[in-house]
Design a protein around this motif. Structure first.
Motif, PDB file in Angstrom:
ATOM      1  N   LYS A 149       0.760  -1.159  -0.003  1.00  8.08           N
ATOM      2  CA  LYS A 149      -0.117  -0.090   0.070  1.00  8.08           C
ATOM      3  C   LYS A 149       0.906   1.445  -0.057  1.00  8.08           C
ATOM      4  O   LYS A 149       1.962   1.317   0.676  1.00  8.08           O
ATOM      5  CB  LYS A 149      -1.120   0.027   1.216  1.00  8.08           C
ATOM      6  CG  LYS A 149      -1.921  -1.174   1.323  1.00  8.08           C
ATOM      7  CD  LYS A 149      -2.707  -1.350   0.065  1.00  8.08           C
ATOM      8  CE  LYS A 149      -3.760  -0.320  -0.024  1.00  8.08           C
ATOM      9  NZ  LYS A 149      -4.778  -0.449  -1.137  1.00  8.08           N
ATOM     10  N   ASP A 151       1.020   5.874  -0.809  1.00  7.65           N
ATOM     11  CA  ASP A 151       0.360   7.075  -1.134  1.00  7.65           C
ATOM     12  C   ASP A 151      -0.196   7.282  -2.664  1.00  7.65           C
ATOM     13  O   ASP A 151       0.122   6.255  -3.613  1.00  7.65           O
ATOM     14  CB  ASP A 151       1.134   8.391  -0.668  1.00  7.65           C
ATOM     15  CG  ASP A 151       2.332   8.486  -1.586  1.00  7.65           C
ATOM     16  OD1 ASP A 151       2.704   7.883  -2.644  1.00  7.65           O
ATOM     17  OD2 ASP A 151       3.369   9.486  -1.196  1.00  7.65           O
ATOM     18  N   ASN A 160       3.467   2.670   2.344  1.00  8.30           N
ATOM     19  CA  ASN A 160       2.951   2.921   3.673  1.00  8.30           C
ATOM     20  C   ASN A 160       3.388   1.391   4.260  1.00  8.30           C
ATOM     21  O   ASN A 160       2.831   0.589   4.280  1.00  8.30           O
ATOM     22  CB  ASN A 160       1.418   2.657   3.683  1.00  8.30           C
ATOM     23  CG  ASN A 160       0.585   2.766   4.897  1.00  8.30           C
ATOM     24  OD1 ASN A 160       1.425   2.251   6.110  1.00  8.30           O
ATOM     25  ND2 ASN A 160      -0.518   3.225   5.070  1.00  8.30           N
ATOM     26  N   GLN A 163       1.074  -0.577   6.921  1.00  7.19           N
ATOM     27  CA  GLN A 163      -0.197  -1.357   6.642  1.00  7.19           C
ATOM     28  C   GLN A 163       0.510  -2.477   5.359  1.00  7.19           C
ATOM     29  O   GLN A 163      -0.109  -3.708   5.178  1.00  7.19           O
ATOM     30  CB  GLN A 163      -0.889  -0.412   5.470  1.00  7.19           C
ATOM     31  CG  GLN A 163      -2.395  -0.868   5.194  1.00  7.19           C
ATOM     32  CD  GLN A 163      -3.179  -0.004   4.711  1.00  7.19           C
ATOM     33  OE1 GLN A 163      -2.761   1.420   4.366  1.00  7.19           O
ATOM     34  NE2 GLN A 163      -4.244  -0.469   3.808  1.00  7.19           N
ATOM     35  N   PRO A 188      -4.663   4.383  -1.135  1.00 12.11           N
ATOM     36  CA  PRO A 188      -5.714   4.107  -0.195  1.00 12.11           C
ATOM     37  C   PRO A 188      -7.086   4.005  -0.998  1.00 12.11           C
ATOM     38  O   PRO A 188      -8.140   3.387  -0.390  1.00 12.11           O
ATOM     39  CB  PRO A 188      -5.765   5.489   0.681  1.00 12.11           C
ATOM     40  CG  PRO A 188      -4.451   5.849   0.639  1.00 12.11           C
ATOM     41  CD  PRO A 188      -4.085   5.673  -1.136  1.00 12.11           C
TER      42      PRO A 188
END
Length: 416
Positions: A149, A151, A160, A163, A188
């Motif tokens: 995951k 941005d 990220n 996550q 996201p």
């Protein structure tokens, strides 16, 4: 677990895919996760599709068909039975690609780029996974976009880590062979992102970090990390051992064998990185690990082509000081320019940059409002780590030097 990464050159045709089987059978594949890039030059071909899409070119369909034909030729050689389900799977990917082009309303080039280039990795891993299953190498295909995951900074997304680590720990079964895609992640909103060009090595390092892997091996068409790119320099030599620090220096200056972001996560957990030949898989290759310097200790040559040298001077002969420099760097950041060399004096400032996002005119326009600007396009940046007098002399021969910068172990030359 062990992490293997196979680049585009290793799966550029049916013979390449069969050779991946040979490598796995030779070195073993228990408790292994394999990261695979797009086949051959597929990413380049998809970039042509994207260009044709934005140019509203009548060559759009033909450019897509070229990629379809290329993959179909590989499929027909690997799977003689045309009723094999892989044919439908690959066709469905191409239908999805065309469907995206038909319904997309976003004018954002970087967003469209990431949605389209991702098909290269999705298709290559699907083909390799299916072929391995046919030769009794059972494996699980993972969609890396559900693992990594990021941005929403399309084409250069940031991971990220929290996550991503959670996803990988929950979904990777350590005792099974997994096949997944390099280069990709998702934001996201679950739109596809990419980690920067050549980011498949970085993908391998992300999985290694999250799984506390035993090692990462990058399989290349060269014997390991060489002290120079054989396409541009004669008599390139194999480096047997490199410390993390030295490898990070080489990657920072543009050595193409190891992606710059790859090394940091590996260094943090002291996971060794091996760069080996998929042609001779039992050869030692190069080991990157904790240690000192490089072995053998010889000059390392790096070249970056198609750079831009920008020289600024103040309009009124005032000093270029901190507030000017901070303003210049903000503009470089806003225009997504990768800075490779900086040199400044009291009233001048020079910078060599990589214009990979094609924002040069925007940058020059902003700079000209405040400085006297000269620039040279299509220059080459040469870097020598562990330079010697002979190495510098050889490199300078018959070249026009625009800028020279020397440190204790490194010299950089911008040449026309």
């Amino acid at each position: 677990m062990k992490i293997f990464k196979f680049g585009g050159a290793s799966v550029k045709d049916a013979q390449g895919v069969k050779n991946v089987v040979n490598v796995l059978q030779t070195v073993g594949y228990e408790d292994t996760l394999i990261v695979i890039s797009a086949m051959g030059k597929t990413t380049n071909a998809l970039e042509v599709v994207i260009k044709n899409y934005f140019d509203k070119s009548n060559e759009l369909q033909a450019s897509i068909q070229e990629i379809v034909k290329y993959h179909n030729e590989i499929l027909l050689e690997l799977f003689p039975n045309e009723n094999h389900p892989i044919f439908k799977k690959v066709t469905s990917f191409f239908e999805e690609l065309k469907g995206f082009l038909g319904r997309n309303k976003s004018p954002d080039y970087n967003y469209v780029y990431d949605q389209l280039v991702s098909f290269g990795e999705l298709i290559s891993t699907t083909i390799v996974s299916a072929y391995l299953n046919t030769v009794s190498i059972e494996n699980m295909w993972l969609d890396v976009r559900e693992m990594i995951k990021t941005d929403a900074n399309y084409r250069d997304a940031k991971v990220n880590w929290e996550q991503t680590q959670q996803n990988i720990k929950q979904n990777v079964q350590k005792t099974k062979l997994h096949i997944t895609q390099g280069f990709l992640g998702s934001d996201p909103n679950n739109f596809t992102t990419t980690l920067g060009r050549e980011g498949s090595d970085y993908t391998a390092a992300i999985f290694a970090y999250c799984l506390n892997a035993e090692s990462v091996t990058i399989w290349k068409d060269v014997p390991g990390v060489l002290n120079a790119d054989p396409r541009y320099f004669e008599n390139a030599q194999l480096l047997h051992n490199i410390s993390y620090r030295e490898a990070i220096e080489l990657a920072f200056y543009g050595a193409s064998v190891i992606h710059p972001k790859t090394l940091q996560p590996l260094q943090r957990k002291e996971i060794p990185l091996y760069v080996k030949s998929f042609i001779n898989p039992t050869d030692n290759g190069t080991a990157v690990a904790k240690g000192t310097g490089i072995e053998p200790n010889i000059p390392c040559f790096i070249v970056k082509k198609n750079q831009v040298l920008i020289s600024l001077s103040s309009l009124d002969f005032s000093f270029i000081v901190e507030n000017n420099i901070s303003e210049i760097f903000k503009l470089l950041h806003d225009c997504k320019m990768k800075v490779d060399v900086i040199q400044n004096s009291a009233i001048s400032f020079s910078v060599c940059v990589d214009n990979k996002f094609n924002n040069l005119e925007k940058l020059l326009s902003a700079l000209r409002s405040k400085f006297k600007v000269t620039h040279y396009e299509n220059v080459s940046l040469y870097t020598i780590r562990h330079f010697t007098g002979l190495a510098i002399e050889t490199l300078k021969k018959d070249k026009e030097i625009l800028l020279e910068q020397r440190a204790e172990k490194t010299i950089q030359l911008v040449v026309k």
